[in-house]
Motif scaffolding. Sequence first.
Motif, mmCIF file in Angstrom:
data_model
loop_
_atom_site.group_PDB
_atom_site.id
_atom_site.type_symbol
_atom_site.label_atom_id
_atom_site.label_comp_id
_atom_site.label_asym_id
_atom_site.label_seq_id
_atom_site.Cartn_x
_atom_site.Cartn_y
_atom_site.Cartn_z
ATOM 1 N N LYS A 78 0.832 -1.206 0.000
ATOM 2 C CA LYS A 78 0.000 0.000 0.000
ATOM 3 C C LYS A 78 0.866 1.256 0.000
ATOM 4 O O LYS A 78 0.556 2.233 -0.687
ATOM 5 C CB LYS A 78 -0.926 -0.007 1.214
ATOM 6 C CG LYS A 78 -2.056 -1.018 1.118
ATOM 7 C CD LYS A 78 -2.972 -0.923 2.330
ATOM 8 C CE LYS A 78 -4.159 -1.864 2.211
ATOM 9 N NZ LYS A 78 -5.066 -1.772 3.373
ATOM 10 N N LYS A 79 1.940 1.206 0.748
ATOM 11 C CA LYS A 79 2.840 2.366 0.795
ATOM 12 C C LYS A 79 3.461 2.610 -0.575
ATOM 13 O O LYS A 79 3.579 3.757 -1.022
ATOM 14 C CB LYS A 79 3.931 2.134 1.843
ATOM 15 C CG LYS A 79 4.841 3.327 2.059
ATOM 16 C CD LYS A 79 5.827 3.085 3.201
ATOM 17 C CE LYS A 79 6.700 4.304 3.439
ATOM 18 N NZ LYS A 79 7.662 4.077 4.556
ATOM 19 N N ASN A 80 3.846 1.516 -1.238
ATOM 20 C CA ASN A 80 4.405 1.650 -2.591
ATOM 21 C C ASN A 80 3.391 2.283 -3.530
ATOM 22 O O ASN A 80 3.721 3.171 -4.319
ATOM 23 C CB ASN A 80 4.806 0.274 -3.131
ATOM 24 C CG ASN A 80 6.047 -0.282 -2.471
ATOM 25 O OD1 ASN A 80 6.845 0.456 -1.910
ATOM 26 N ND2 ASN A 80 6.214 -1.600 -2.529
ATOM 27 N N LEU A 81 2.128 1.815 -3.432
ATOM 28 C CA LEU A 81 1.082 2.331 -4.314
ATOM 29 C C LEU A 81 0.815 3.808 -4.040
ATOM 30 O O LEU A 81 0.610 4.596 -4.972
ATOM 31 C CB LEU A 81 -0.205 1.522 -4.134
ATOM 32 C CG LEU A 81 -1.356 1.869 -5.083
ATOM 33 C CD1 LEU A 81 -0.931 1.708 -6.531
ATOM 34 C CD2 LEU A 81 -2.571 0.990 -4.792
ATOM 35 N N GLU A 82 0.825 4.203 -2.775
ATOM 36 C CA GLU A 82 0.631 5.609 -2.425
ATOM 37 C C GLU A 82 1.737 6.478 -3.005
ATOM 38 O O GLU A 82 1.533 7.663 -3.294
ATOM 39 C CB GLU A 82 0.576 5.762 -0.909
ATOM 40 C CG GLU A 82 -0.708 5.198 -0.291
ATOM 41 C CD GLU A 82 -0.661 5.193 1.224
ATOM 42 O OE1 GLU A 82 0.446 5.395 1.787
ATOM 43 O OE2 GLU A 82 -1.715 4.982 1.851
ATOM 44 N N ASN A 83 2.911 5.868 -3.195
ATOM 45 C CA ASN A 83 4.043 6.584 -3.791
ATOM 46 C C ASN A 83 4.059 6.444 -5.318
ATOM 47 O O ASN A 83 5.018 6.857 -5.969
ATOM 48 C CB ASN A 83 5.366 6.064 -3.221
ATOM 49 C CG ASN A 83 5.537 6.419 -1.751
ATOM 50 O OD1 ASN A 83 5.054 7.456 -1.291
ATOM 51 N ND2 ASN A 83 6.230 5.564 -1.004
ATOM 52 N N GLY A 84 2.975 5.845 -5.848
ATOM 53 C CA GLY A 84 2.833 5.743 -7.294
ATOM 54 C C GLY A 84 3.548 4.574 -7.931
ATOM 55 O O GLY A 84 3.808 4.585 -9.143
ATOM 56 N N THR A 85 3.842 3.532 -7.134
ATOM 57 C CA THR A 85 4.587 2.390 -7.659
ATOM 58 C C THR A 85 3.977 1.072 -7.208
ATOM 59 O O THR A 85 3.480 0.957 -6.088
ATOM 60 C CB THR A 85 6.062 2.429 -7.184
ATOM 61 O OG1 THR A 85 6.657 3.661 -7.606
ATOM 62 C CG2 THR A 85 6.851 1.269 -7.773
#
Length: 287
Positions: A264-271
Motif C-alpha cells: 500500500k505504501k508503494n502504491l501511495e508513492n505511485g509504484t
Amino acid sequence: MTLTTACVNLMYQQSTSLYMEVSSAGNKPESEKTSYQRLLIAGLKKEIEMARKLDPEKLAVEIRKIGFFCQHCGKCCRRAFGDNRVAVIPSEIEKIREYTGLSKLEVAGPFVNEVTLQDEVWEDEEKHPETSFSSSEDNEESFSLETLEFLRDYIDCEGKIHAFGWILRRKKNGDCIFLERDSHKCRVYPVRPMLCSTYPFYIEGLRLQTCECEGLGFSISAEDSRKMAEDLLLRYISELEDMLDMYENFVDFSRGGKGLELAKKNLENGTCIYIIHDSMGSTEISE
C-alpha cells in the motif's frame, strides 16, 4: 456479455490457485519437489499426452456443427462487454514486440486477479481518445488500494505482488490497447495471440468449449473449421506445455508480516512492484 476469462485462459486461472497451495517449489531436482507439485506436473504431462492424440477432423466436425462467423463487433476486446483480459505466453509477447517495435512491458503486463464489483460501470470510450502504442501512462487502467486488499494472498513479505503469467495491456477504459476505437479492428491482427485467433472456441479437459459470442451459430466452411481445429489444438498444447514449464520453475514466496502495508505504501508513492512467474522463470518489474 462475453466471458473472455473463461476463454481467456481458464488453465492460467486454475494454476494461480493451485500455486498458492504449494508450500515450497522451484526449479529443483525431482526428489526435492513436494508430493503435491509432482502430482500437478504428472497431471499436466498426462493431459499433454492425451491432447496430442486428439483428432483435428473430429474437432472440425464439432466446430462446423456449432457454426461461427466473426461479426467484427469488437465486443470481445472491450471491457464494457465482459472480462476481456487476454492471457499471453512469452512467445506470443515476443511476436507482438517484434511486429510493433514495443518493449515487452509495453505489450503485456502482470496477470493478477481482477476485482469486479457487481454494479461496476466502466467508463465510456468516448472519454478516452485513441492512444498510441507506447503511451502507457494514458493507456493503463488504475490500480486502487482497495484492490490490494483482495490480492493479499499474492503479496509477499516485502510488499511485492506476485502474478502468474501475462495479459495484453489495456487502456484506461479497460479496452485492449490494440483495438482501434472507430473501426474495431486489431492493430496487431497478423500476430494476434492464439486466444484471439481461436475465439470464441477453447479446449478444456480435452473437450471443445465456447464463450458467449454473437458470431456463434453462423455457417462456417469445412476449410475454415479445419483451420480453427488445428489452431485450437496448437493453442491447447502450447498453453499446457507453457504451464508445465511454469510449474517446474515456480518458487514459492513468503507471505504475511508487513507485506500488505508495504504494498500500500508503494502504491501511495505511485509504484507497484510485481514478480511475474511464467515458463521462463520469474521477472520483477516496477510500474
